[in-house]
Write an enzyme that holds these catalytic residues in place. Structure first.
Site, PDB file in Angstrom:
ATOM      1  N   ARG A 299      -9.900 -11.600  -3.155  1.00  0.00           N
ATOM      2  CA  ARG A 299      -9.402 -11.063  -1.890  1.00  0.00           C
ATOM      3  C   ARG A 299      -9.356  -9.544  -1.917  1.00  0.00           C
ATOM      4  O   ARG A 299      -8.912  -8.930  -2.873  1.00  0.00           O
ATOM      5  CB  ARG A 299      -8.010 -11.625  -1.611  1.00  0.00           C
ATOM      6  CG  ARG A 299      -7.370 -11.150  -0.306  1.00  0.00           C
ATOM      7  CD  ARG A 299      -6.405 -10.002  -0.502  1.00  0.00           C
ATOM      8  NE  ARG A 299      -5.629  -9.720   0.716  1.00  0.00           N
ATOM      9  CZ  ARG A 299      -4.795  -8.683   0.855  1.00  0.00           C
ATOM     10  NH1 ARG A 299      -4.616  -7.830  -0.143  1.00  0.00           N
ATOM     11  NH2 ARG A 299      -4.143  -8.499   1.984  1.00  0.00           N
TER      12      ARG A 299
ATOM     13  N   ASP B 110      -6.815  -4.741   3.776  1.00  0.00           N
ATOM     14  CA  ASP B 110      -7.223  -3.717   4.734  1.00  0.00           C
ATOM     15  C   ASP B 110      -7.292  -2.328   4.123  1.00  0.00           C
ATOM     16  O   ASP B 110      -7.964  -1.444   4.649  1.00  0.00           O
ATOM     17  CB  ASP B 110      -6.241  -3.681   5.904  1.00  0.00           C
ATOM     18  CG  ASP B 110      -4.895  -3.090   5.498  1.00  0.00           C
ATOM     19  OD1 ASP B 110      -4.293  -3.607   4.534  1.00  0.00           O
ATOM     20  OD2 ASP B 110      -4.453  -2.116   6.119  1.00  0.00           O
TER      21      ASP B 110
ATOM     22  N   THR C 288       0.106  -0.054   6.520  1.00  0.00           N
ATOM     23  CA  THR C 288       0.598  -0.799   5.369  1.00  0.00           C
ATOM     24  C   THR C 288       1.210  -2.096   5.858  1.00  0.00           C
ATOM     25  O   THR C 288       1.732  -2.158   6.975  1.00  0.00           O
ATOM     26  CB  THR C 288       1.646   0.029   4.587  1.00  0.00           C
ATOM     27  OG1 THR C 288       2.091  -0.704   3.451  1.00  0.00           O
ATOM     28  CG2 THR C 288       2.837   0.381   5.456  1.00  0.00           C
TER      29      THR C 288
ATOM     30  N   THR D 154       0.792  -1.229   0.000  1.00  0.00           N
ATOM     31  CA  THR D 154       0.000   0.000   0.000  1.00  0.00           C
ATOM     32  C   THR D 154       0.823   1.277   0.000  1.00  0.00           C
ATOM     33  O   THR D 154       1.870   1.338   0.635  1.00  0.00           O
ATOM     34  CB  THR D 154      -0.892   0.056   1.269  1.00  0.00           C
ATOM     35  OG1 THR D 154      -1.559  -1.173   1.454  1.00  0.00           O
ATOM     36  CG2 THR D 154      -1.928   1.165   1.175  1.00  0.00           C
TER      37      THR D 154
END
Length: 353
Positions: free
Chosen positions: A242, A245, A265, A214
């Site tokens: 999938r 978060d 992250t 991320t």
């Protein structure tokens, strides 16, 4: 005299604006160009949402570390899909997309969800349909790089992967997999609180500094408007469908202009179970410094998952930045503000568990 009043009022408002806050941009990892572009946008127009969008869009276009944007982290079918989130700390409104297919500008689509719908989160192929309605072009997210990643993974018998409690043995084959008949009867993870032992059969994380998932970005303008956001192509070799978060509020990002903001992250499948960004903001609300708040969020995770890989960046409403991490030696994060003379990369030393 009356003609002077509007000019005087304008001057007072300008002075108030100038000293209203401490604008900044803070970003996970050493994503300096994304931070610089966001900071320049913020200086030009002082709109926090625009700066965040520009910053995350920069990483998408640059394919930062191949973990953001198109052409990276193919799933088990070889397809790259995208997740993104924008969270507005003034309104507590958000826009997010998960498993976005065939659209490169994930952060742009997330912003359309924020601004043009009363929803918060759109996913999958129907998020693609929404994006097309909003004017985004549909195009392939596959590149030579992502194709080579996928083929290399297949040639190594699909290792690593995210399967467990299935047959055939996922450490030796590519499936197709079926659940073990005894799966529901086994207690896989003993309670470390009751046994005073660290579970030994939790699979090793496939996340690392090359597969970290991320860009998380926090922006505050001179008015104190805080926004936080994320953009990612998710976990490499993920099971199709999938979502991590990153687009989940309180997990990948959270902001409250009255308090502060945080982004995370790393191993998103673990992080989303603890809402670390929300926890960090709530810790700051209770008086913790950003560094203390970030460490509390990390500690909450490592108490159950000692080998967890990830990092948290937290910033309070005064522009003080802190970070904490686990599973690596040091966690880089990037800051731009009025005193930084560009984007500066800092490092948090990770607490060893």
């Amino acid at each position: 005299m009356r003609k002077l009043l509007p000019s005087l009022l304008f001057l007072l408002l300008k002075l108030s604006y100038t000293f209203a806050g401490s604008p900044f941009v803070a970003t996970t990892w050493a994503f300096t160009q994304a931070t610089i572009n966001a900071w320049e946008q913020l200086n030009s127009y002082d709109l926090a949402l625009d700066a965040l969008t520009v910053g995350c869009r920069t990483c998408q276009a640059m394919q930062c570390d191949f973990t953001v944007g198109y052409g990276g982290s193919p799933d088990e079918n070889g397809e790259s899909t995208l997740d993104a989130l924008i969270f507005d700390g003034n309104t507590m409104n958000m826009g997010a997309v998960g498993g976005l297919r065939g659209i490169k500008d994930a952060i742009g689509v997330a912003r359309k969800v924020l601004e043009n719908t009363q929803h918060s989160f759109l996913v999958g192929s129907l998020a693609t349909a929404f994006a097309k309605d909003m004017g985004f072009p549909e195009e392939s997210l596959t590149t030579n790089y992502s194709s080579n990643q996928y083929e290399t993974w297949k040639e190594s018998n699909c290792q690593p992967n995210f399967w467990q409690d299935v047959t055939p043995d996922p450490t030796k084959s590519c499936g197709p997999y079926k659940p073990k008949s005894t799966c529901s009867l086994r207690r896989r993870h003993p309670d470390p609180i009751l046994t005073n032992e660290i579970p030994q059969d939790i699979p090793e994380s496939v996340f690392n500094t090359g597969n970290h998932d991320t860009i998380g970005m926090i922006v505050m303008n001179a008015y104190g408007h805080l926004v936080a956001g994320t953009s990612t192509n998710g976990a490499n070799h993920k099971i199709p469908g999938r979502v991590g978060d990153s687009p989940i509020p309180g997990a990948g990002a959270y902001a409250d202009s009255e308090v502060g903001a945080a982004v995370g992250t790393g191993d998103g499948d673990v992080m989303m179970r603890f809402l670390p960004s929300f926890l960090a903001v709530e810790q700051m609300r209770q008086g913790a410094t950003p560094s203390q708040a970030a460490q509390t969020a990390i500690d909450r995770i490592t108490r159950k998952y000692p080998s967890f890989f990830g990092g948290i960046v937290a910033v309070d409403k005064n522009g003080t930045v802190g970070a904490a991490c686990n599973g690596m030696d040091r966690f880089p994060y990037t800051v731009a503000n009025r005193t930084s003379n560009g984007a500066v990369v800092y490092y948090a030393d990770c607490k060893q568990t």
